[in-house]
Motif scaffolding. Structure first.
Motif, short mmCIF file in Angstrom:
data_model
loop_
_atom_site.label_atom_id
_atom_site.label_comp_id
_atom_site.label_asym_id
_atom_site.label_seq_id
_atom_site.Cartn_x
_atom_site.Cartn_y
_atom_site.Cartn_z
N ASP A 21 0.83 -1.21 0.00
CA ASP A 21 0.00 0.00 0.00
C ASP A 21 0.86 1.26 0.00
N GLU A 22 1.97 1.22 0.72
CA GLU A 22 2.87 2.38 0.77
C GLU A 22 3.48 2.66 -0.59
N GLU A 23 3.86 1.61 -1.31
CA GLU A 23 4.41 1.79 -2.66
C GLU A 23 3.36 2.38 -3.59
N LEU A 24 2.14 1.84 -3.52
CA LEU A 24 1.07 2.33 -4.38
C LEU A 24 0.77 3.79 -4.09
N GLN A 25 0.74 4.16 -2.82
CA GLN A 25 0.49 5.55 -2.45
C GLN A 25 1.62 6.44 -2.95
N GLY A 26 2.84 5.95 -2.88
CA GLY A 26 3.99 6.69 -3.39
C GLY A 26 3.90 6.91 -4.89
#
Length: 103
Positions: A21-26
């Protein structure tokens, strides 16, 4: 539906998990919050994935790279159409002008 959830849906993250999720948000942040543009780019990244991913005791078979490439093209086309719609001008001529004292 929030942007992160929509992005996960478009890139089929539930069926073919690859990003956190953190990568996608980034990636969303890097692409100015545009979900379709981000999805197009992430599909290309998924095209370079291994043929299968092992998550614990489970092995997930990935589709052929052409699947992700075609999906990326679809999202890029939709992104460009949305961009063109948002940037429509009233024509070739300026139909209104500012007064000299407003400049």
């Amino acid at each position: 539906m929030d942007d992160l959830t929509l992005l996960k849906l478009l890139i089929q993250e539930k069926k073919y998990p690859y990003f956190t999720d953190e990568e996608l948000q980034g990636f969303l942040t890097v692409n100015g919050g545009n979900v379709k543009l981000t999805a197009a780019k992430l599909c290309l990244m998924k095209a370079d994935m291994e043929k299968s991913i092992k998550v614990g005791p489970i092995t997930i078979e990935n589709p052929e790279p052409e699947y992700w490439t075609n999906l990326s093209k679809q999202y890029m086309t939709e992104y460009q159409q949305e961009s063109n719609t948002n940037n429509v001008s009233s024509g070739y001529y300026n139909t209104s002008m500012r007064r000299a004292d407003e400049i």
